[in-house]
Design a protein around this motif. Sequence first.
Motif, PDB file in Angstrom:
ATOM      1  N   SER A  29       0.834  -1.204   0.000  1.00  0.00           N
ATOM      2  CA  SER A  29       0.000   0.000   0.000  1.00  0.00           C
ATOM      3  C   SER A  29       0.868   1.253   0.000  1.00  0.00           C
ATOM      4  CB  SER A  29      -0.914   0.003   1.232  1.00  0.00           C
ATOM      5  OG  SER A  29      -0.147   0.021   2.418  1.00  0.00           O
ATOM      6  N   ASP A  30       2.176   1.089   0.023  1.00  0.00           N
ATOM      7  CA  ASP A  30       3.106   2.227   0.017  1.00  0.00           C
ATOM      8  C   ASP A  30       2.800   3.167  -1.141  1.00  0.00           C
ATOM      9  OD1 ASP A  30       4.845   2.458   2.086  1.00  0.00           O
ATOM     10  OD2 ASP A  30       6.637   2.124   0.871  1.00  0.00           O
ATOM     11  N   GLY A  31       2.631   4.449  -0.840  1.00  0.00           N
ATOM     12  CA  GLY A  31       2.366   5.414  -1.896  1.00  0.00           C
ATOM     13  C   GLY A  31       0.924   5.427  -2.355  1.00  0.00           C
ATOM     14  N   ARG A  32       0.066   4.664  -1.699  1.00  0.00           N
ATOM     15  CA  ARG A  32      -1.362   4.650  -2.022  1.00  0.00           C
ATOM     16  C   ARG A  32      -2.154   4.810  -0.730  1.00  0.00           C
ATOM     17  NH1 ARG A  32      -2.932  -0.785  -3.801  1.00  0.00           N
ATOM     18  NH2 ARG A  32      -0.930  -1.816  -3.839  1.00  0.00           N
ATOM     19  N   GLU A  33      -3.464   4.811  -0.878  1.00  0.00           N
ATOM     20  CA  GLU A  33      -4.327   4.787   0.287  1.00  0.00           C
ATOM     21  C   GLU A  33      -4.193   3.424   0.959  1.00  0.00           C
ATOM     22  OE1 GLU A  33      -6.491   7.321   1.436  1.00  0.00           O
ATOM     23  OE2 GLU A  33      -5.126   8.400   0.099  1.00  0.00           O
ATOM     24  N   PRO A  34      -4.382   3.369   2.279  1.00  0.00           N
ATOM     25  CA  PRO A  34      -4.400   2.056   2.936  1.00  0.00           C
ATOM     26  C   PRO A  34      -5.534   1.191   2.378  1.00  0.00           C
ATOM     27  CG  PRO A  34      -4.456   3.846   4.555  1.00  0.00           C
ATOM     28  CD  PRO A  34      -4.638   4.470   3.207  1.00  0.00           C
ATOM     29  N   LEU A  35      -5.388  -0.104   2.534  1.00  0.00           N
ATOM     30  CA  LEU A  35      -6.459  -1.029   2.171  1.00  0.00           C
ATOM     31  C   LEU A  35      -7.591  -0.898   3.188  1.00  0.00           C
ATOM     32  CD1 LEU A  35      -7.240  -3.490   0.349  1.00  0.00           C
ATOM     33  CD2 LEU A  35      -6.189  -4.931   2.114  1.00  0.00           C
ATOM     34  N   GLU A  36      -8.836  -0.834   2.700  1.00  0.00           N
ATOM     35  CA  GLU A  36      -9.993  -0.803   3.601  1.00  0.00           C
ATOM     36  C   GLU A  36     -10.856  -2.016   3.336  1.00  0.00           C
ATOM     37  OE1 GLU A  36     -12.455   2.701   3.554  1.00  0.00           O
ATOM     38  OE2 GLU A  36     -11.329   3.487   5.248  1.00  0.00           O
ATOM     39  N   PHE A  37     -11.265  -2.676   4.398  1.00  0.00           N
ATOM     40  CA  PHE A  37     -12.122  -3.858   4.242  1.00  0.00           C
ATOM     41  C   PHE A  37     -12.927  -4.046   5.520  1.00  0.00           C
ATOM     42  CE2 PHE A  37      -9.623  -6.438   7.114  1.00  0.00           C
ATOM     43  CZ  PHE A  37      -8.373  -5.827   7.048  1.00  0.00           C
ATOM     44  N   ILE A  38     -13.989  -4.833   5.405  1.00  0.00           N
ATOM     45  CA  ILE A  38     -14.803  -5.142   6.588  1.00  0.00           C
ATOM     46  C   ILE A  38     -14.316  -6.463   7.165  1.00  0.00           C
ATOM     47  CG2 ILE A  38     -17.104  -5.549   7.521  1.00  0.00           C
ATOM     48  CD1 ILE A  38     -18.254  -4.044   5.140  1.00  0.00           C
ATOM     49  N   GLN A  39     -13.853  -6.418   8.402  1.00  0.00           N
ATOM     50  CA  GLN A  39     -13.373  -7.630   9.060  1.00  0.00           C
ATOM     51  C   GLN A  39     -14.518  -8.650   9.175  1.00  0.00           C
ATOM     52  OE1 GLN A  39     -10.354  -8.448   9.912  1.00  0.00           O
ATOM     53  NE2 GLN A  39     -10.563 -10.078  11.415  1.00  0.00           N
ATOM     54  N   GLY A  40     -14.183  -9.913   8.922  1.00  0.00           N
ATOM     55  CA  GLY A  40     -15.150 -10.992   9.119  1.00  0.00           C
ATOM     56  C   GLY A  40     -15.998 -11.309   7.903  1.00  0.00           C
ATOM     57  N   THR A  41     -15.755 -10.617   6.787  1.00  0.00           N
ATOM     58  CA  THR A  41     -16.592 -10.854   5.609  1.00  0.00           C
ATOM     59  C   THR A  41     -15.836 -11.549   4.486  1.00  0.00           C
ATOM     60  OG1 THR A  41     -16.063  -8.666   4.744  1.00  0.00           O
ATOM     61  CG2 THR A  41     -18.076  -8.858   6.039  1.00  0.00           C
ATOM     62  N   GLY A  42     -14.582 -11.921   4.747  1.00  0.00           N
ATOM     63  CA  GLY A  42     -13.826 -12.608   3.700  1.00  0.00           C
ATOM     64  C   GLY A  42     -13.373 -11.683   2.584  1.00  0.00           C
ATOM     65  N   ASN A  43     -13.300 -10.376   2.865  1.00  0.00           N
ATOM     66  CA  ASN A  43     -12.800  -9.428   1.859  1.00  0.00           C
ATOM     67  C   ASN A  43     -11.313  -9.662   1.575  1.00  0.00           C
ATOM     68  OD1 ASN A  43     -14.655  -6.433   2.904  1.00  0.00           O
ATOM     69  ND2 ASN A  43     -15.318  -8.159   1.700  1.00  0.00           N
ATOM     70  N   ILE A  44     -10.598 -10.153   2.583  1.00  0.00           N
ATOM     71  CA  ILE A  44      -9.175 -10.451   2.398  1.00  0.00           C
ATOM     72  C   ILE A  44      -8.962 -11.948   2.641  1.00  0.00           C
ATOM     73  CG2 ILE A  44      -8.460  -8.110   3.049  1.00  0.00           C
ATOM     74  CD1 ILE A  44      -7.614  -9.274   5.785  1.00  0.00           C
ATOM     75  N   ILE A  45      -7.779 -12.444   2.348  1.00  0.00           N
ATOM     76  CA  ILE A  45      -7.575 -13.889   2.466  1.00  0.00           C
ATOM     77  C   ILE A  45      -7.711 -14.323   3.934  1.00  0.00           C
ATOM     78  CG2 ILE A  45      -6.185 -14.139   0.370  1.00  0.00           C
ATOM     79  CD1 ILE A  45      -3.746 -14.243   2.149  1.00  0.00           C
ATOM     80  N   PRO A  46      -8.349 -15.481   4.126  1.00  0.00           N
ATOM     81  CA  PRO A  46      -8.714 -15.917   5.474  1.00  0.00           C
ATOM     82  C   PRO A  46      -7.524 -16.048   6.424  1.00  0.00           C
ATOM     83  CG  PRO A  46      -9.451 -17.532   3.817  1.00  0.00           C
ATOM     84  CD  PRO A  46      -8.771 -16.419   3.084  1.00  0.00           C
ATOM     85  N   GLY A  47      -6.397 -16.521   5.926  1.00  0.00           N
ATOM     86  CA  GLY A  47      -5.228 -16.723   6.785  1.00  0.00           C
ATOM     87  C   GLY A  47      -4.688 -15.419   7.343  1.00  0.00           C
ATOM     88  N   LEU A  48      -4.926 -14.310   6.652  1.00  0.00           N
ATOM     89  CA  LEU A  48      -4.520 -12.996   7.160  1.00  0.00           C
ATOM     90  C   LEU A  48      -5.610 -12.435   8.066  1.00  0.00           C
ATOM     91  CD1 LEU A  48      -2.649 -10.541   7.262  1.00  0.00           C
ATOM     92  CD2 LEU A  48      -3.664  -9.765   5.112  1.00  0.00           C
ATOM     93  N   GLU A  49      -6.865 -12.517   7.604  1.00  0.00           N
ATOM     94  CA  GLU A  49      -7.982 -11.934   8.356  1.00  0.00           C
ATOM     95  C   GLU A  49      -8.005 -12.440   9.801  1.00  0.00           C
ATOM     96  OE1 GLU A  49     -12.102 -13.109   7.227  1.00  0.00           O
ATOM     97  OE2 GLU A  49     -12.410 -10.957   6.998  1.00  0.00           O
ATOM     98  N   ARG A  50      -7.811 -13.736   9.991  1.00  0.00           N
ATOM     99  CA  ARG A  50      -7.981 -14.255  11.348  1.00  0.00           C
ATOM    100  C   ARG A  50      -6.844 -13.863  12.285  1.00  0.00           C
ATOM    101  NH1 ARG A  50      -7.240 -19.735   9.066  1.00  0.00           N
ATOM    102  NH2 ARG A  50      -5.058 -20.221   9.358  1.00  0.00           N
TER     103      ARG A  50
END
Length: 163
Positions: A29-50
């Motif tokens: 995300s360097d040089g961009r906006e941070p990543l935004e996501f809703i926790q618990g909805t599987g927006n990001i890969i499960p191994g990171l989310e948990r």
Amino acid sequence: MSEGMKVEDGQVVSMEYALHVDGEVVDTSDGREPLEFIQGTGNIIPGLERELYGMVIGDSKKVSVTAADAYGEVDPDAYADVPRSEFPEEIPVEKGVEIQVRDESNNPLFARIDSFDNESVKLDFNHPLAGKTLNFDVKIVGLRGASPEELDHGHAHTAGHHH
Ligand code: ZN
């Protein structure tokens, strides 16, 4: 503003991150906006989310996610040999070149050239990160409750990114 908030289901998380694979930065995300996501909805890969539960704003963490929890293992059946005579002329035949093809139902599929010889070209349909351990450096930079609309849509509404 966000006193006492921590990462939990239904929170919109703003996160800075860098993803290292095989010692190289493949996404950040360097040089961009941070990543935004809703926790618990599987927006990001499960191994990171948990691994994010309980973190607060300002917390940093290194998270390693094995292939099984990320893009899966390399599927040995996800290769196809295409005769050189049927291979489109405009596409350079070089290892790693990405091409788009259509399946029987005309859906787009992405593949990379794995190898080739005088007779045929071997295409690899695996995700480029299949079989890879993903090493993330993450930092939580924002937390807020998701709006009912965001929860209904299942994703965060960042300014300029409303769907
Ligand atoms: Zn939406």
